[in-house]
Design a protein around this motif. Structure first.
Motif, PDB file in Angstrom:
ATOM      1  N   ASP A   1       4.044 -16.288 -18.746  1.00 25.22           N
ATOM      2  CA  ASP A   1       2.820 -15.486 -18.608  1.00 25.22           C
ATOM      3  C   ASP A   1       1.788 -16.148 -17.705  1.00 25.22           C
ATOM      4  N   ALA A   2       1.721 -17.480 -17.743  1.00 22.39           N
ATOM      5  CA  ALA A   2       0.718 -18.190 -16.942  1.00 22.39           C
ATOM      6  C   ALA A   2       0.997 -18.088 -15.452  1.00 22.39           C
ATOM      7  N   SER A   3       2.238 -17.721 -15.090  1.00 19.60           N
ATOM      8  CA  SER A   3       2.614 -17.677 -13.672  1.00 19.60           C
ATOM      9  C   SER A   3       2.305 -16.330 -13.022  1.00 19.60           C
ATOM     10  N   VAL A   4       1.952 -15.324 -13.813  1.00 21.50           N
ATOM     11  CA  VAL A   4       1.836 -13.964 -13.298  1.00 21.50           C
ATOM     12  C   VAL A   4       0.563 -13.804 -12.472  1.00 21.50           C
ATOM     13  N   VAL A   5       0.727 -13.349 -11.235  1.00 21.36           N
ATOM     14  CA  VAL A   5      -0.412 -12.985 -10.390  1.00 21.36           C
ATOM     15  C   VAL A   5      -0.123 -11.622  -9.777  1.00 21.36           C
ATOM     16  N   SER A   6      -1.176 -10.888  -9.448  1.00 24.48           N
ATOM     17  CA  SER A   6      -1.003  -9.600  -8.786  1.00 24.48           C
ATOM     18  C   SER A   6      -1.828  -9.567  -7.514  1.00 24.48           C
ATOM     19  N   TRP A   7      -1.317  -8.876  -6.516  1.00 24.02           N
ATOM     20  CA  TRP A   7      -1.981  -8.783  -5.219  1.00 24.02           C
ATOM     21  C   TRP A   7      -2.140  -7.322  -4.824  1.00 24.02           C
ATOM     22  N   GLY A   8      -3.158  -7.053  -4.052  1.00 24.36           N
ATOM     23  CA  GLY A   8      -3.354  -5.712  -3.510  1.00 24.36           C
ATOM     24  C   GLY A   8      -2.606  -5.546  -2.202  1.00 24.36           C
ATOM     25  N   LEU A   9      -2.013  -4.386  -2.022  1.00 23.05           N
ATOM     26  CA  LEU A   9      -1.204  -4.133  -0.832  1.00 23.05           C
ATOM     27  C   LEU A   9      -1.540  -2.804  -0.172  1.00 23.05           C
ATOM     28  N   ASP A  10      -2.013  -1.845  -0.947  1.00 25.84           N
ATOM     29  CA  ASP A  10      -2.120  -0.476  -0.460  1.00 25.84           C
ATOM     30  C   ASP A  10      -3.082  -0.322   0.705  1.00 25.84           C
ATOM     31  N   ALA A  11      -4.274  -0.913   0.595  1.00 28.65           N
ATOM     32  CA  ALA A  11      -5.261  -0.764   1.669  1.00 28.65           C
ATOM     33  C   ALA A  11      -4.742  -1.372   2.969  1.00 28.65           C
ATOM     34  N   GLY A  12      -4.054  -2.511   2.859  1.00 24.59           N
ATOM     35  CA  GLY A  12      -3.499  -3.145   4.051  1.00 24.59           C
ATOM     36  C   GLY A  12      -2.408  -2.311   4.690  1.00 24.59           C
ATOM     37  N   LEU A  13      -1.554  -1.693   3.873  1.00 24.54           N
ATOM     38  CA  LEU A  13      -0.516  -0.819   4.415  1.00 24.54           C
ATOM     39  C   LEU A  13      -1.120   0.390   5.107  1.00 24.54           C
ATOM     40  N   GLU A  14      -2.154   0.958   4.498  1.00 21.20           N
ATOM     41  CA  GLU A  14      -2.801   2.126   5.107  1.00 21.20           C
ATOM     42  C   GLU A  14      -3.374   1.763   6.476  1.00 21.20           C
ATOM     43  N   ARG A  15      -4.049   0.611   6.572  1.00 20.87           N
ATOM     44  CA  ARG A  15      -4.611   0.185   7.864  1.00 20.87           C
ATOM     45  C   ARG A  15      -3.503  -0.017   8.891  1.00 20.87           C
ATOM     46  N   ALA A  16      -2.405  -0.650   8.457  1.00 19.74           N
ATOM     47  CA  ALA A  16      -1.313  -0.927   9.391  1.00 19.74           C
ATOM     48  C   ALA A  16      -0.682   0.364   9.912  1.00 19.74           C
ATOM     49  N   LEU A  17      -0.500   1.347   9.041  1.00 23.13           N
ATOM     50  CA  LEU A  17       0.085   2.620   9.462  1.00 23.13           C
ATOM     51  C   LEU A  17      -0.857   3.373  10.397  1.00 23.13           C
ATOM     52  N   ARG A  18      -2.137   3.346  10.081  1.00 19.47           N
ATOM     53  CA  ARG A  18      -3.094   4.008  10.971  1.00 19.47           C
ATOM     54  C   ARG A  18      -3.140   3.307  12.317  1.00 19.47           C
ATOM     55  N   GLY A  19      -2.953   1.988  12.314  1.00 19.17           N
ATOM     56  CA  GLY A  19      -2.937   1.248  13.566  1.00 19.17           C
ATOM     57  C   GLY A  19      -1.769   1.620  14.459  1.00 19.17           C
ATOM     58  N   LEU A  20      -0.711   2.182  13.845  1.00 18.57           N
ATOM     59  CA  LEU A  20       0.438   2.661  14.625  1.00 18.57           C
ATOM     60  C   LEU A  20       0.203   4.049  15.199  1.00 18.57           C
ATOM     61  N   GLY A  21      -0.949   4.642  14.865  1.00 14.36           N
ATOM     62  CA  GLY A  21      -1.275   5.964  15.395  1.00 14.36           C
ATOM     63  C   GLY A  21      -0.658   7.118  14.631  1.00 14.36           C
ATOM     64  N   LEU A  22      -0.203   6.881  13.399  1.00 15.07           N
ATOM     65  CA  LEU A  22       0.412   7.950  12.628  1.00 15.07           C
ATOM     66  C   LEU A  22      -0.650   8.917  12.107  1.00 15.07           C
ATOM     67  N   PRO A  23      -0.311  10.201  11.983  1.00 15.01           N
ATOM     68  CA  PRO A  23      -1.278  11.178  11.492  1.00 15.01           C
ATOM     69  C   PRO A  23      -1.567  10.970  10.009  1.00 15.01           C
ATOM     70  N   ASP A  24      -2.678  11.540   9.546  1.00 14.02           N
ATOM     71  CA  ASP A  24      -3.103  11.377   8.158  1.00 14.02           C
ATOM     72  C   ASP A  24      -2.014  11.804   7.179  1.00 14.02           C
ATOM     73  N   GLU A  25      -1.325  12.897   7.478  1.00 15.14           N
ATOM     74  CA  GLU A  25      -0.305  13.405   6.564  1.00 15.14           C
ATOM     75  C   GLU A  25       0.808  12.386   6.370  1.00 15.14           C
ATOM     76  N   ALA A  26       1.224  11.737   7.450  1.00 16.58           N
ATOM     77  CA  ALA A  26       2.279  10.727   7.360  1.00 16.58           C
ATOM     78  C   ALA A  26       1.789   9.490   6.618  1.00 16.58           C
ATOM     79  N   VAL A  27       0.572   9.053   6.909  1.00 18.90           N
ATOM     80  CA  VAL A  27       0.006   7.883   6.226  1.00 18.90           C
ATOM     81  C   VAL A  27      -0.090   8.139   4.729  1.00 18.90           C
ATOM     82  N   GLY A  28      -0.481   9.357   4.360  1.00 20.03           N
ATOM     83  CA  GLY A  28      -0.619   9.711   2.952  1.00 20.03           C
ATOM     84  C   GLY A  28       0.689   9.745   2.192  1.00 20.03           C
ATOM     85  N   ARG A  29       1.823   9.839   2.904  1.00 18.17           N
ATOM     86  CA  ARG A  29       3.130   9.881   2.238  1.00 18.17           C
ATOM     87  C   ARG A  29       3.715   8.494   2.019  1.00 18.17           C
ATOM     88  N   ARG A  30       2.979   7.447   2.350  1.00 18.24           N
ATOM     89  CA  ARG A  30       3.561   6.102   2.297  1.00 18.24           C
ATOM     90  C   ARG A  30       4.171   5.812   0.926  1.00 18.24           C
TER      91      ARG A  30
END
Length: 365
Positions: free
Chosen positions: A161-190
């Motif tokens: 239990d002492a080893s468990v950590v959690s990290w955020g990923l979603d906001a970073g993935l959204e930025r990366a997909l938008r940086g590729l020029g993908l439309p909102d609909e595609a980004v929203g389906r991640r």
């Protein structure tokens, strides 16, 4: 006289031709040797001692090897506890959970991928998808943990239990997909469905977390983030685009990424794509191999991975991991475990486990 623009065009054509020849020169032959037929996952019979029955509900979405390979850690994409499964028999011998894990309610996590690093730490990730915002929030989990040693003879490992950590990923993935020029609909389906750890063998060790997306599925896309200096609990990760490729279709049904594994012995990634139509019909799976040098040569443009194996047209492969020890196929071979999800609750087809040796050898000239 050759105009500058013409020279530039010829240089690009020559560079493309050389890249193609280099890729062709490194093409390999792959031979799969299954260890018997895929085995249904088994669960203990309630109220009995030592009796097992076919598990008709598990949707095995990810695999990782525990310790020496006697056991596998298996994710169920509808329940938070992870399963501890005996590799040789596919029998569930225990569950793995922690007070620091998400809630135990059905569909609270939607685990979709798992990985393990050289230090024995595990990484498990939720799909980051959902039909509602509440579902998407519940599925935005990326957790790192370690197993505590088994207590006493015959004991089973448990999560430290002492080893468990959690990290955020979603906001970073959204930025990366938008940086590729993908439309909102595609980004929203991640939707996340692949996870792998790539580590360098030389000191100092560099450790990268590689994330693969099932959707948007116009391409298989992966992203990478350096976790050499382990991020603090609660940190937000910032993945960047890594490699992508077009997986094609089988019988008119689009192939989508379902698992990702780094193969140190081959210096590259094993990638599984699967097919599933609107009626939960399956049309085949493909195992691809993307070598590190091929990815590097692509320089961020889509790659052409090697098609290593097409398999099992009537099931859906979702989990992949490397088993320790020598494969029976000899030098150049790696032993893999493959989990088939099969959407058991809908199709009635139980999830299964398959052990295969995959040999990789240079093509004869």
């Amino acid at each position: 006289m050759i105009l500058p623009r013409t020279r530039s065009l010829r240089r690009r054509i020559l560079a493309t031709a050389l890249a193609f020849l280099a890729a062709a020169a490194t093409a390999d032959e792959f031979t799969a040797t299954p260890s018997g037929a895929p085995t249904p996952f088994l669960e203990p019979v309630e109220g009995s001692t030592g009796a097992f029955q076919v598990d008709r509900t598990i949707e095995a979405s990810a695999l990782a090897t525990a310790g020496d390979g006697r056991y596998l850690v298996v994710a169920h994409d509808k329940q938070a506890p992870l399963r501890l499964v005996e590799t040789a028999t596919a029998r569930r011998v225990g569950t793995l959970s922690s007070p620091r894990f998400p809630g135990e309610t059905p569909n609270s996590t939607k685990w979709e991928a798992m990985a393990e690093d050289a230090d024995g730490a595990f990484y498990v990730v939720g799909s980051h998808s959902g039909k509602t915002e509440d579902e998407r929030i519940q599925h935005r989990k990326l957790i790192r943990f370690r197993l505590a040693p088994a207590s006493g003879p015959g004991g089973l490992p448990a999560i430290d239990d002492a080893s468990v950590v959690s990290w955020g990923l979603d906001a970073g993935l959204e930025r990366a997909l938008r940086g590729l020029g993908l439309p909102d609909e595609a980004v929203g389906r991640r939707k996340v469905e692949g996870l792998a750890i790539r580590e360098t063998a030389t000191a100092p060790t560099r450790r990268e977390l590689v994330i693969g997306l099932r959707e948007p599925d116009d391409l298989v896309r992966t992203f990478v983030v350096d976790v050499t200096a382990r991020p603090a609990d609660g940190a937000e990760l910032a993945p960047t685009p890594f490699f992508a490729f077009a997986p094609g279709a089988i019988e008119g049904v689009r192939s989508q990424l379902t698992s990702l594994e780094y193969v140190p012995a081959w210096k590259g990634f094993a990638i599984v794509t699967a097919t599933e139509d609107d009626r939960n019909g399956f049309h085949g799976n493909t195992l691809w191999f993307a070598a590190d040098d091929r990815i590097a040569r692509a320089g961020g443009t889509p790659i052409e991975p090697e098609k290593a194996w097409a398999f099992e047209p009537t099931m859906k492969a979702e989990g992949l991991c490397i088993l320790p020890g020598a494969a029976s196929s000899g030098p150049g071979s790696v032993r893999f475990a493959i989990a088939f999800d099969n959407d058991a609750r809908v199709t009635g087809a139980p999830g299964r486990l398959w052990i295969i040796d995959l040999a990789r050898r240079a093509k004869a000239e």
